[in-house]
Scaffold this motif. Structure first.
Motif, mmCIF file in Angstrom:
data_model
loop_
_atom_site.group_PDB
_atom_site.id
_atom_site.type_symbol
_atom_site.label_atom_id
_atom_site.label_comp_id
_atom_site.label_asym_id
_atom_site.label_seq_id
_atom_site.Cartn_x
_atom_site.Cartn_y
_atom_site.Cartn_z
ATOM 1 N N GLN A 1 0.827 -1.203 0.000
ATOM 2 C CA GLN A 1 0.000 0.000 0.000
ATOM 3 C C GLN A 1 0.862 1.254 0.000
ATOM 4 N N LEU A 2 0.283 2.301 -0.568
ATOM 5 C CA LEU A 2 0.860 3.639 -0.516
ATOM 6 C C LEU A 2 -0.159 4.501 0.205
ATOM 7 N N HIS A 3 0.198 4.920 1.407
ATOM 8 C CA HIS A 3 -0.724 5.654 2.278
ATOM 9 C C HIS A 3 -0.388 7.139 2.229
ATOM 10 N N THR A 4 -1.382 7.982 1.901
ATOM 11 C CA THR A 4 -1.208 9.430 1.887
ATOM 12 C C THR A 4 -1.538 9.955 3.271
ATOM 13 N N LYS A 5 -0.574 10.516 3.959
ATOM 14 C CA LYS A 5 -0.785 10.948 5.337
ATOM 15 C C LYS A 5 -1.684 12.174 5.441
ATOM 16 N N ASN A 6 -1.573 13.113 4.509
ATOM 17 C CA ASN A 6 -2.363 14.343 4.581
ATOM 18 C C ASN A 6 -3.855 14.092 4.385
ATOM 19 N N GLU A 7 -4.201 13.163 3.524
ATOM 20 C CA GLU A 7 -5.597 12.914 3.193
ATOM 21 C C GLU A 7 -6.166 11.673 3.874
ATOM 22 N N ASN A 8 -5.353 10.962 4.618
ATOM 23 C CA ASN A 8 -5.756 9.705 5.261
ATOM 24 C C ASN A 8 -6.349 8.723 4.260
ATOM 25 N N GLY A 9 -5.814 8.707 3.069
ATOM 26 C CA GLY A 9 -6.241 7.760 2.045
ATOM 27 C C GLY A 9 -5.109 6.817 1.726
ATOM 28 N N SER A 10 -5.451 5.661 1.200
ATOM 29 C CA SER A 10 -4.405 4.731 0.807
ATOM 30 C C SER A 10 -4.779 4.071 -0.507
ATOM 31 N N LYS A 11 -3.766 3.678 -1.239
ATOM 32 C CA LYS A 11 -3.937 3.038 -2.532
ATOM 33 C C LYS A 11 -3.222 1.703 -2.495
ATOM 34 N N GLN A 12 -3.921 0.652 -2.891
ATOM 35 C CA GLN A 12 -3.279 -0.655 -2.948
ATOM 36 C C GLN A 12 -2.424 -0.701 -4.207
ATOM 37 N N VAL A 13 -1.147 -0.992 -4.032
ATOM 38 C CA VAL A 13 -0.214 -1.017 -5.152
ATOM 39 C C VAL A 13 -0.166 -2.409 -5.769
ATOM 40 N N SER A 14 -0.072 -3.446 -4.936
ATOM 41 C CA SER A 14 -0.052 -4.819 -5.445
ATOM 42 C C SER A 14 -0.597 -5.771 -4.380
ATOM 43 N N GLU A 15 -1.098 -6.884 -4.855
ATOM 44 C CA GLU A 15 -1.572 -7.935 -3.947
ATOM 45 C C GLU A 15 -0.435 -8.919 -3.714
ATOM 46 N N LYS A 16 -0.425 -9.494 -2.534
ATOM 47 C CA LYS A 16 0.602 -10.491 -2.222
ATOM 48 C C LYS A 16 0.294 -11.763 -3.005
ATOM 49 N N ILE A 17 1.317 -12.303 -3.616
ATOM 50 C CA ILE A 17 1.171 -13.510 -4.432
ATOM 51 C C ILE A 17 1.571 -14.712 -3.598
ATOM 52 N N ASN A 18 0.652 -15.635 -3.413
ATOM 53 C CA ASN A 18 0.930 -16.862 -2.664
ATOM 54 C C ASN A 18 1.001 -18.025 -3.637
ATOM 55 N N VAL A 19 2.148 -18.645 -3.709
ATOM 56 C CA VAL A 19 2.379 -19.778 -4.585
ATOM 57 C C VAL A 19 2.678 -20.978 -3.695
ATOM 58 N N ILE A 20 1.843 -22.009 -3.777
ATOM 59 C CA ILE A 20 2.030 -23.150 -2.876
ATOM 60 C C ILE A 20 2.192 -24.491 -3.588
ATOM 61 N N ALA A 21 1.874 -24.533 -4.884
ATOM 62 C CA ALA A 21 1.973 -25.802 -5.594
ATOM 63 C C ALA A 21 2.472 -25.566 -7.012
ATOM 64 N N LYS A 22 2.926 -26.624 -7.630
ATOM 65 C CA LYS A 22 3.427 -26.533 -8.994
ATOM 66 C C LYS A 22 2.347 -26.031 -9.955
ATOM 67 N N SER A 23 1.099 -26.324 -9.645
ATOM 68 C CA SER A 23 -0.011 -25.893 -10.501
ATOM 69 C C SER A 23 -0.250 -24.383 -10.450
ATOM 70 N N ASP A 24 0.377 -23.687 -9.508
ATOM 71 C CA ASP A 24 0.250 -22.228 -9.403
ATOM 72 C C ASP A 24 1.279 -21.494 -10.273
ATOM 73 N N TYR A 25 1.890 -22.184 -11.236
ATOM 74 C CA TYR A 25 2.955 -21.573 -12.022
ATOM 75 C C TYR A 25 2.490 -20.343 -12.800
ATOM 76 N N LYS A 26 1.205 -20.223 -13.083
ATOM 77 C CA LYS A 26 0.695 -19.057 -13.816
ATOM 78 C C LYS A 26 0.737 -17.792 -12.965
ATOM 79 N N LYS A 27 0.851 -17.930 -11.643
ATOM 80 C CA LYS A 27 0.954 -16.779 -10.747
ATOM 81 C C LYS A 27 2.378 -16.243 -10.668
#
Length: 159
Positions: A63-89
């Motif tokens: 996240q990128l949080h703007t302190k002056n406006e108390n707003g935040s923007k999600q920059v990226s989601e965490k990528i969870n890879v747990i199996a070989k079938s998740d190779y597209k992630k």
């Protein structure tokens, strides 16, 4: 002329101080920064009180949080890879786009080129094989170091 230069310098420094943001990374680190821009999968910023431009991979930033406006923007989601079938992630990055991610080692593989196979088809297959190996070991990011028939090699990165 000196007075005009002094006034512009003061106004520029006040603008830098007023634009304070907070970067929150996927590994829960928080940094107070002055956000500049996002470009080519990188977030550019400067530390408060400094004009030196720094950068971090957008994949390392949650996240990128703007302190002056108390707003935040999600920059990226965490990528969870747990199996070989998740190779597209698994995401293939350039070396310059790994700032802020942790290098966790290298993976290798063998992928022979069959007779009559085009080079483009071979490169796609080699990339898929490296992504599968990275996913099997739980790594969401790779940088391809070698894509030769007898020596597929990639550096793996994590948060």
């Amino acid at each position: 002329m000196k007075n005009l230069f002094t006034i512009f310098t003061i106004l520029f420094n006040i603008a830098l101080i007023a634009q304070t943001h907070e970067i929150i990374t996927h590994d829960s680190k928080k940094m107070d920064v002055n956000f500049i821009k996002m470009e080519n999968n990188l977030v550019y910023y400067a530390l408060p009180g400094s004009t030196e431009e720094k950068k971090i991979s957008q994949y390392a930033v949650a996240q990128l949080h703007t302190k002056n406006e108390n707003g935040s923007k999600q920059v990226s989601e965490k990528i969870n890879v747990i199996a070989k079938s998740d190779y597209k992630k698994v995401i293939v990055l350039k070396e310059s786009q790994t700032v802020g991610l942790k290098k966790s080692g290298e993976i290798t593989s063998f992928f022979g080129q069959t007779k009559g196979e085009t080079n483009l088809s071979f490169l796609d297959g080699g990339e898929k094989r490296l992504k599968e190996n990275a996913a099997h070991k739980g790594f969401p990011f790779i940088v391809i170091l070698s894509n030769k028939p007898n020596a597929l090699k990639a550096a793996v990165y994590t948060y």
